[in-house]
Design a protein around this motif. Structure first.
Motif, short mmCIF file in Angstrom:
data_model
loop_
_atom_site.label_atom_id
_atom_site.label_comp_id
_atom_site.label_asym_id
_atom_site.label_seq_id
_atom_site.Cartn_x
_atom_site.Cartn_y
_atom_site.Cartn_z
N CYS A 60 22.58 19.05 -6.03
CA CYS A 60 22.64 20.51 -5.92
C CYS A 60 23.50 21.08 -7.05
CB CYS A 60 23.27 20.91 -4.57
SG CYS A 60 22.61 20.09 -3.13
N CYS A 61 23.49 22.40 -7.18
CA CYS A 61 24.37 23.09 -8.12
C CYS A 61 24.23 22.55 -9.54
CB CYS A 61 25.83 22.99 -7.68
SG CYS A 61 26.15 23.65 -6.04
N ASN A 62 22.98 22.25 -9.93
CA ASN A 62 22.71 21.73 -11.28
C ASN A 62 23.53 20.49 -11.61
OD1 ASN A 62 20.72 23.61 -12.19
ND2 ASN A 62 22.33 25.15 -12.38
N GLY A 63 23.73 19.65 -10.63
CA GLY A 63 24.49 18.41 -10.84
C GLY A 63 25.92 18.47 -10.38
N GLY A 64 26.38 19.65 -9.98
CA GLY A 64 27.77 19.80 -9.56
C GLY A 64 28.10 19.16 -8.22
N VAL A 65 27.09 19.01 -7.37
CA VAL A 65 27.29 18.43 -6.04
C VAL A 65 26.19 17.40 -5.78
CG1 VAL A 65 27.32 18.88 -3.55
CG2 VAL A 65 28.40 20.49 -5.12
N THR A 66 26.58 16.22 -5.31
CA THR A 66 25.62 15.18 -4.94
C THR A 66 25.80 14.83 -3.47
OG1 THR A 66 25.65 14.24 -7.17
CG2 THR A 66 24.80 12.85 -5.42
N LEU A 67 24.69 14.75 -2.75
CA LEU A 67 24.70 14.45 -1.32
C LEU A 67 24.13 13.06 -1.06
CD1 LEU A 67 23.01 17.69 0.10
CD2 LEU A 67 25.44 17.34 -0.42
N ARG A 68 24.65 12.41 -0.04
CA ARG A 68 23.99 11.23 0.53
C ARG A 68 23.44 11.63 1.88
NH1 ARG A 68 24.74 6.70 3.96
NH2 ARG A 68 26.81 7.42 4.62
N LEU A 69 22.16 11.38 2.08
CA LEU A 69 21.49 11.75 3.31
C LEU A 69 21.35 10.54 4.23
CD1 LEU A 69 18.63 13.72 1.53
CD2 LEU A 69 20.67 14.72 2.58
N ASP A 70 21.72 10.72 5.47
CA ASP A 70 21.63 9.64 6.45
C ASP A 70 21.64 10.27 7.84
OD1 ASP A 70 22.08 7.51 8.25
OD2 ASP A 70 23.27 6.40 6.80
N PRO A 71 20.60 10.04 8.65
CA PRO A 71 20.54 10.66 9.98
C PRO A 71 21.66 10.21 10.91
CG PRO A 71 18.82 9.01 9.74
CD PRO A 71 19.42 9.20 8.38
N ASP A 72 22.33 9.10 10.58
CA ASP A 72 23.43 8.62 11.41
C ASP A 72 24.74 9.38 11.16
OD1 ASP A 72 21.78 6.71 12.58
OD2 ASP A 72 22.27 5.19 11.06
N LEU A 73 24.79 10.14 10.07
CA LEU A 73 25.97 10.96 9.80
C LEU A 73 25.98 12.19 10.70
CD1 LEU A 73 25.90 10.78 5.90
CD2 LEU A 73 27.54 9.62 7.42
N THR A 74 27.15 12.72 11.00
CA THR A 74 27.27 13.84 11.92
C THR A 74 26.39 15.02 11.53
OG1 THR A 74 29.56 13.22 12.43
CG2 THR A 74 28.88 15.47 12.99
N ASP A 75 26.42 15.39 10.26
CA ASP A 75 25.60 16.52 9.79
C ASP A 75 24.30 16.08 9.15
OD1 ASP A 75 27.49 18.53 10.53
OD2 ASP A 75 28.70 17.99 8.78
N GLY A 76 24.06 14.78 9.12
CA GLY A 76 22.87 14.26 8.47
C GLY A 76 23.07 14.05 6.98
N TYR A 77 24.26 14.37 6.49
CA TYR A 77 24.56 14.20 5.06
C TYR A 77 26.06 14.17 4.86
CZ TYR A 77 25.98 19.08 4.89
OH TYR A 77 26.64 20.27 5.12
N GLU A 78 26.46 13.71 3.66
CA GLU A 78 27.85 13.81 3.23
C GLU A 78 27.87 14.08 1.73
OE1 GLU A 78 30.04 10.19 3.66
OE2 GLU A 78 28.46 8.94 2.79
N ILE A 79 28.88 14.78 1.28
CA ILE A 79 29.05 15.02 -0.15
C ILE A 79 29.75 13.82 -0.74
CG2 ILE A 79 30.17 16.46 -1.88
CD1 ILE A 79 29.89 18.83 0.07
N ILE A 80 29.11 13.17 -1.73
CA ILE A 80 29.70 11.97 -2.32
C ILE A 80 30.25 12.23 -3.72
CG2 ILE A 80 28.31 10.39 -0.94
CD1 ILE A 80 26.53 9.99 -3.43
N HIS A 81 29.91 13.37 -4.29
CA HIS A 81 30.46 13.70 -5.61
C HIS A 81 30.46 15.21 -5.80
CE1 HIS A 81 30.60 14.14 -10.05
NE2 HIS A 81 31.42 13.12 -9.95
#
Length: 286
Positions: free
Chosen positions: A88-109
Motif C-alpha cells: 500500500c501507499c506506493n510501497g510505504g506500507v507492506t501487509l502480511r495476510l493471514d486469516p488466523d490473525l485477529t484482523d486478517g492481516y498485520e503490517i510487516i513494514h
C-alpha cells in the motif's frame, strides 16, 4: 509493445507458454485504480473472475497500490486473497495476510519520513493546493477538508503547521487550479529532495520516503517468497507504476496509460474499460 487480445489464435509458442504456465508459480503484482477498477472505483465481472482464478490456481497475487491500507482491504477481499502479502501507499506500507490473525492481516513494514521540507517547498509554489498526509499511526491529516477515497479513512482537518510536525508514510498534494502538465513542471522546478514522488492523471502528487516505490517493496517480498525474477508479473497504468513495470519479468501497461508508462513496460494490454487486466490474468492460467 504487444497487445493482448482474446481473439489471438494459439500457435506453437502460445501452447508452449500455456504449458509452462501450468507448472510455473508466478508472483503477480496488481495495481488497483485504472487497472483492476475504473476511475469510478468499479471492478468488472471479467476482471474480478480472472483475478480470483489466478489466486485459486495458487499463484502469489499481490495488490500493489498507492491507496492506503483501509482503501486496499476491500480490493483484497473482492479478488479472494486471504493469505500472502499486499503493498500500500506506493510501497510505504507492506501487509502480511493471514486469516488466523485477529484482523486478517498485520503490517510487516512501514517506511516513514519527515514531510516538512517537501511541504514548505510545495506550499511556496502551490499556495492554494490541498495537502494531506497519512501519519505513522494510520491517521489522515488534511488541510481545507481534503478527502479522497484512496485514504480509506475520514481525514482529520488540521492546520498546515500540524502537517509540518507530523511523521508521514504518505503525502498527497492536489491542485484544482493547475493542469497535470503545469503541476508536473512546478514539481520539477521545486526539485524535491529526500523523497520519492509521482504525479497522477490529474494535478495530484503522491510522495513517499526516499527510495520507496512499489518496486522496492515488491523486491523485498520477492526475496521472501523465493520467486525467480523471470516469474514476476506486474500490471499497472500510472506513473507510480513505472518502477514496478520495469522491475517485473513481465511488465504490462494498461491501454490507457501515459506514454512514459507504456515505454517502461514489456507489453500493453487493453484499457481498463475493456478489461485489459483480465486478458493478462487469463494468460497466466493453463
Amino acid at each position: 509493445m504487444t497487445t493482448l487480445t482474446e481473439t489471438t489464435v494459439a500457435g506453437i509458442d502460445d501452447q508452449r507458454i500455456a504449458s509452462e504456465n501450468s507448472t510455473t508459480k508466478f508472483m503477480v503484482a496488481l495495481d488497483v485504480d485504472g487497472t483492476l477498477v475504473d476511475h469510478d472505483g468499479h471492478m468488472s465481472v471479467p476482471v474480478r473472475e480472472a483475478a480470483q482464478a489466478v489466486v485459486a490456481a495458487g499463484h502469489d497475487v499481490l495488490i500493489a497500490t498507492g491507496r492506503s491500507l483501509n482503501a486496499t482491504l476491500p480490493i483484497i477481499e473482492q479478488i479472494g486473497i486471504d493469505r500472502g502479502y499486499a503493498v500500500c501507499c506506493n510501497g510505504g506500507v507492506t501487509l502480511r495476510l493471514d486469516p488466523d490473525l485477529t484482523d486478517g492481516y498485520e503490517i510487516i513494514h512501514k517506511a516513514t519520513f519527515d514531510p516538512a521540507p517537501a511541504l514548505r517547498a510545495l506550499r511556496q509554489k502551490l499556495p492554494t493546493a490541498k495537502y494531506a498526509l497519512e501519519d505513522e499511526d494510520g491517521n489522515f491529516l488534511s488541510t481545507e477538508r481534503f478527502q479522497d477515497a484512496s485514504f480509506g479513512v475520514e481525514a482529520i482537518g488540521v492546520d498546515f503547521q500540524t502537517l509540518l510536525e507530523a511523521t508521514a508514510v504518505r503525502l498527497v498534494v492536489f491542485s484544482t487550479e493547475n493542469t497535470p502538465e503545469e503541476f508536473t513542471a512546478t514539481i520539477q522546478e521545486i526539485g524535491l529532495a529526500g523523497v520519492t514522488y509521482s504525479v497522477g492523471w490529474t494535478a495530484w502528487l503522491d510522495i513517499a520516503a526516499a527510495g520507496v516505490t512499489k518496486a522496492s517493496a515488491l523486491e523485498r517480498l520477492r526475496g521472501q517468497l523465493g520467486t525467480e525474477p523471470h516469474s514476476t508479473v506486474a500490471i499497472g497504468d500510472g506513473r507510480n507504476d513505472i518502477e514496478m513495470l520495469g522491475w517485473a519479468g513481465r511488465g504490462v501497461a494498461m491501454g490507457q496509460a501515459p506514454e512514459e508508462v507504456i515505454a517502461a513496460a514489456d507489453e500493453v494490454t487493453h484499457s481498463v474499460f475493456d478489461d485489459g487486466a483480465a486478458h493478462v490474468l487469463r494468460s497466466l492460467l493453463p
